[in-house]
Structure formats: C-alpha cells, structure tokens
Design a protein around this motif. Sequence first.
Motif: not given
Length: 169
Positions: A6-7, A132-133, A139-140, A157-159
């Motif tokens: 996250l950072g 981000n599952p 999450t998006h 992450w999923i495109d």
Amino acid sequence: MEKFILGLIFVIGVIFAVTINVSDAEATLGTKPIYRMYNLNTGEHLFTPSDRECSLILKLGWVSEGVAYYAPVEHSGNVPSIKRLYNTAADDHHYTVSNEEVEYLVSQGWKNDQIEYSGAGSNGLPVYRLYNPNSTTGTHHFTLNTIERRGLLKLGWIDEGVAFKALLQ
C-alpha cells in the motif's frame, strides 16, 4: 507486506499526481479538475470534482494527491458520465460509466453518491480500472499512469481494461 505494498502504491500515486498537479487557474477553459485523495488507513483513492469535499476529508486525515485529471465542464451527449458510488459496509468508493453497473451495485447495498461528471470523448486518455481480489476496501483502482498500472498487475491485481477517458492539461 500489505502495508509495504500500500505504501508503494501511495508513493507511485503521489509521484504521478505531482507530475500533473497544476493549479485551477492553469486549467484549460472548459475543463474542471478532478482531485485524487488518498486514505492512509484503508488504502483507498477517492476522486472528486469538489474543492469543498477535498477540504472536508483532509480534516479526516486523507492526503491530497493533487489533480488526477480533468473533466469537460460541458457534457457531450454521446460521452457517458462518470458516476461515483459508495459502499458503507466496506468504506469503499467505485466509479463507472455504466448505468447497469450503478443499478446492480445499488441493488447490492451501494449508495449512489450523486457525484457525476463528464468523461472525455475519443480525444481523452484512458483511465484504467484494476481489481484487487485480495482486498475488502479499495478493491478497485483507477489510474492513467501506465507505470502504476503495470506495478499493480505484477502484484496480482486484475486488469479490467479502460474504465473511462479523461483529459490532462
């Protein structure tokens, strides 16, 4: 590890925001700035066209990342509006141009924030949507930055493709 990731996303976002951060006075006539804010506690990014909302959430501990992009002031009939929704259970915002997605999310308990602004037409730059599952909030993620996008994809992450188009100055 999650705090590190996250950072890292935050740092990349700040670098990106700083590179395109220009004052409202510099905005091209006919556009309005859309600001990107960051919540250090949840990892969420919030987009808003409102100076007032920025001021309010800064007081709640959010960090301003400056101008993310610009939206046309005048809405073109053939360009869909970007709509913002809020999930109170997950403390999460979502952005979409799809009326069907708005209807579905509202039926699932999301609130329509009634924040809506025009997307850019074919001359706009793509704003990518990633999912981000492995997360329950934030999450998006929405970004114009291809480096940020590639970094998130490498982290799993999923495109989800292009969410909408926006303008840069």
